[in-house]
Scaffold this active site. Structure first.
Site, PDB file in Angstrom:
ATOM      1  N   PHE A 165      23.218 -13.544   6.984  1.00 23.46           N
ATOM      2  CA  PHE A 165      24.313 -13.244   7.568  1.00 23.46           C
ATOM      3  C   PHE A 165      23.807 -13.946   9.060  1.00 23.46           C
ATOM      4  O   PHE A 165      24.433 -13.342  10.000  1.00 23.46           O
ATOM      5  CB  PHE A 165      25.232 -12.947   7.539  1.00 23.46           C
ATOM      6  CG  PHE A 165      24.871 -12.971   4.911  1.00 23.46           C
ATOM      7  CD1 PHE A 165      25.243 -13.519   5.264  1.00 23.46           C
ATOM      8  CD2 PHE A 165      25.225 -10.938   5.207  1.00 23.46           C
ATOM      9  CE1 PHE A 165      24.951 -13.000   3.596  1.00 23.46           C
ATOM     10  CE2 PHE A 165      25.010 -11.098   3.814  1.00 23.46           C
ATOM     11  CZ  PHE A 165      24.819 -12.464   2.940  1.00 23.46           C
ATOM     12  N   HIS A 166      22.786 -14.705   9.705  1.00 24.24           N
ATOM     13  CA  HIS A 166      22.374 -14.620  10.949  1.00 24.24           C
ATOM     14  C   HIS A 166      22.377 -16.042  11.503  1.00 24.24           C
ATOM     15  O   HIS A 166      21.391 -16.581  11.993  1.00 24.24           O
ATOM     16  CB  HIS A 166      20.973 -14.237  11.201  1.00 24.24           C
ATOM     17  CG  HIS A 166      20.831 -12.690  11.331  1.00 24.24           C
ATOM     18  ND1 HIS A 166      19.691 -12.074  10.678  1.00 24.24           N
ATOM     19  CD2 HIS A 166      21.600 -11.906  11.206  1.00 24.24           C
ATOM     20  CE1 HIS A 166      19.778 -10.776  10.334  1.00 24.24           C
ATOM     21  NE2 HIS A 166      20.880  -9.868  10.353  1.00 24.24           N
ATOM     22  N   PRO A 167      23.568 -16.608  11.218  1.00 19.46           N
ATOM     23  CA  PRO A 167      23.954 -18.259  11.856  1.00 19.46           C
ATOM     24  C   PRO A 167      23.530 -18.546  13.545  1.00 19.46           C
ATOM     25  O   PRO A 167      24.494 -17.381  14.433  1.00 19.46           O
ATOM     26  CB  PRO A 167      24.869 -18.425  11.301  1.00 19.46           C
ATOM     27  CG  PRO A 167      25.859 -17.285  11.050  1.00 19.46           C
ATOM     28  CD  PRO A 167      24.875 -16.452  11.055  1.00 19.46           C
TER      29      PRO A 167
ATOM     30  N   HIS B 106      17.995 -16.978   8.783  1.00 19.27           N
ATOM     31  CA  HIS B 106      16.737 -16.253   8.051  1.00 19.27           C
ATOM     32  C   HIS B 106      17.271 -16.151   6.697  1.00 19.27           C
ATOM     33  O   HIS B 106      18.439 -15.947   6.427  1.00 19.27           O
ATOM     34  CB  HIS B 106      17.090 -14.527   8.551  1.00 19.27           C
ATOM     35  CG  HIS B 106      16.557 -14.681   9.834  1.00 19.27           C
ATOM     36  ND1 HIS B 106      16.765 -13.750  11.058  1.00 19.27           N
ATOM     37  CD2 HIS B 106      15.261 -15.208  10.896  1.00 19.27           C
ATOM     38  CE1 HIS B 106      16.520 -13.287  12.087  1.00 19.27           C
ATOM     39  NE2 HIS B 106      15.231 -14.447  12.026  1.00 19.27           N
TER      40      HIS B 106
END
Length: 565
Positions: free
Chosen positions: A495-497, A321
């Site tokens: 920080f949503h890989p 995101h």
């Protein structure tokens, strides 16, 4: 005979779920291997929800946050004029659940139905809803009266929750805010005046609208994957937790995984297992596959790594995101902050935390938000808002002093597809990461519209007694060109890989959706956010817990020779 039936590499959300579920059978020997420290759930910096704003503040490193963090960095991004972005991940048992914002949002029905339609039968929304219910103890329903302090619209919040969408006996406690800052209520009033409906439950029948978030908390304290899934079963004699051990590769006999090699305390070691499961996250899991000889054969050969399986999809399909923050200075002291005028109240917050686990320290400041559509012709939100009742925030913290608030604008489905690649065959060298933001199908239009919609909310009358000025990007930044320049300079990830070991059955797929096994080899699985074929339209931790719960059932069923979808 192998020392273990399963070695699980990585003690984050997925790894802790698997350690719990796979060790339920007392005849199954399970080892959870984690690179960081163990027994983190009771550390003060982890327990206190507000402490999450300190993890990336260098001046507050003495509190211990950096010990729970592992850092990655992108390559210079062409779409960001060569700017690199820092990419922190959690470290230690609990993983990123030790350091995240604790917001628990599942995503949209369309997200999971899209997974199914990409070639993953059994992974649609209706298939996964039972697992979402299984994993959660939804406190508002499990503990009637726990939300009696929250009125939502003209009714109590708890009266507006549909129990068909929630569980009440799962390991993970999902709680409402213990204390609601007045500014969160201002945000909700303003959002309604700007034309957005209220939504009492973002995990219910619909996601659209503005509301208050629910959190992985209990009794005002953070609940981590370690605390929810691992700590309750540590006593099992068939479960071993090995911390401070960095896995360097998966070992193979031909095309059959036989265990792992690791470094611990300066020493090299190996462990044998019937099956190896990588749950180390979207950066480390594909990196370990490549180091072990699974990936694009040409790249592996170039780095001197013997090829076990030519799987070009390993490390591809990286998604995240993207987010920008509008910052406001307040003329009232209603937002959280440090000032002489707020000193008596802040002393009260300390006492309120010590004796009641309420107030400022039970908050992450990201109390409210919403899901909105930038396309008037669509009813599927493409923007998520996070309203933060203070200026101190993980992604954008100008300081803890003074009073102000933030409004994050997050694009849920950016359209950019990145990649993760080897820099070398040395396990100590972190991989090369490139997101490709604002290239290909990724444009700034949705973020630009999202900023304007967010500004429309803060321009409503309920904010008038509190809002002094927009200080970043500032009211003069209005044109398309000026907003684009601001976005290029300030945009970051949430920080949503996900996606770097995508499940499916196509030529770029890495994981078999029916067994969680890596295509082309035996005895090796991946279960974490890296297997998501596309990113969900929400914070990703809820979906990660869910997929691990389903994966545990698939693993047990397939290992018993049963057929399942």
């Amino acid at each position: 005979m192998a020392a273990f039936d399963y070695i699980i590499v990585g003690g984050g959300a997925a790894g802790c779920v698997l350690a719990n579920r796979l060790s339920e059978d007392p005849t199954t020997r399970v080892c959870l291997v984690e690179a960081g420290s163990d027994r983190n759930a009771r550390k003060a910096i982890v327990r206190i929800p507000l402490a999450m704003v300190t993890f990336m503040a260098p001046a507050l490193a003495f509190l211990g946050g950096p010990k729970l963090m592992s850092w990655f960095e992108t390559e210079p991004e062409p779409g960001l004029q060569g700017r690199s972005m820092a990419l922190p991940r959690g470290k230690g048992t609990g993983g990123s659940t030790n350091v995240n914002g604790q917001i628990f949002i599942r995503g949209q029905r369309e997200d999971f139905d899209h997974w199914r339609d990409l070639g993953n039968p059994g992974w649609g929304y209706d298939d996964l809803l039972p697992y979402f219910r299984k994993l959660e103890r939804f406190e508002i329903l499990a503990q009637p009266g726990s939300a009696k302090h929250i009125r939502f619209g003209d009714r109590l919040l708890e009266s507006q929750i549909d129990p068909a969408y929630h569980g009440t006996s799962g390991p993970l406690n999902i709680a409402p805010l213990r204390s609601v800052n007045p500014m969160a209520e201002v945000f909700l009033e303003a959002a309604q005046q700007a034309g957005h409906p209220l939504n009492a439950d973002f995990n219910g029948a619909r996601q659209n609208g503005a509301g208050l978030y629910t959190f992985t908390q209990k009794g005002g304290e953070r609940v981590t994957a370690e605390g929810a899934y691992l700590d309750p079963v540590r006593h099992r004699p068939n479960l071993t937790v090995m911390s401070e051990a960095e896995v360097t590769r998966v070992m193979f006999d031909g095309r059959k995984a036989t265990g792992i090699a690791f470094r611990r305390g300066g020493q090299q070691g190996t462990l044998d297992a019937r099956e190896v499961i990588l749950s180390a996250g979207s950066f480390v899991s594909p990196h370990l596959l490549m180091l072990s000889g699974i990936g694009n054969a040409r790249d592996l050969t170039r780095h001197g790594i013997p090829v076990i399986a030519d799987l070009p999809g390993v490390g591809e399909n990286l998604q995240d995101h993207i987010d920008v923050t509008i910052e406001y200075h307040a003329k009232s002291i209603a937002p959280y902050g440090i000032s002489w005028r707020a000193l008596p109240r802040n002393i009260g917050h300390v006492l309120n935390w010590i004796f009641k686990k309420r107030g400022l320290f039970s908050s992450t400041t990201g109390e409210g938000g919403g899901f909105i559509c930038t396309d008037p012709a669509s009813d599927r939100p493409d923007i998520q808002l996070f309203f933060c009742t203070g200026r101190a925030n993980t992604q954008a913290a100008s300081g803890f002093t003074g009073h102000g608030f933030l409004l994050h604008v997050c694009q849920l489905r950016p359209g950019s597809i990145g990649r993760l690649a080897l820099r070398s065959g040395d396990p100590a060298e972190k991989p090369s990461i490139l997101y490709n933001f604002f290239r290909g199908d990724s444009t700034m239009e949705v973020l630009r519209k999202g900023i304007r919609l967010a500004r429309k909310i803060t321009a409503q009358a309920p904010f008038a007694p509190h809002l002094d000025a927009e200080i970043d990007p500032g009211p003069d930044i209005e044109s398309d060109g000026a907003l684009d320049a601001f976005i290029r300079e300030r945009v970051g990830t949430l920080f949503h890989p996900v996606g770097t070991c995508a499940m499916g059955r196509g030529e770029r797929a890495v994981i078999d959706p029916a067994t969680m096994r890596v295509h082309g080899v035996e005895g090796l699985r991946v279960v974490d956010a890296s297997i998501m074929p596309s990113i969900v339209s929400a914070n990703t931790v809820a979906a990660t817990y869910c997929l691990a719960e389903k994966a545990a059932d698939l693993i047990r069923a397939t290992d018993k020779g049963q057929t399942t979808t």
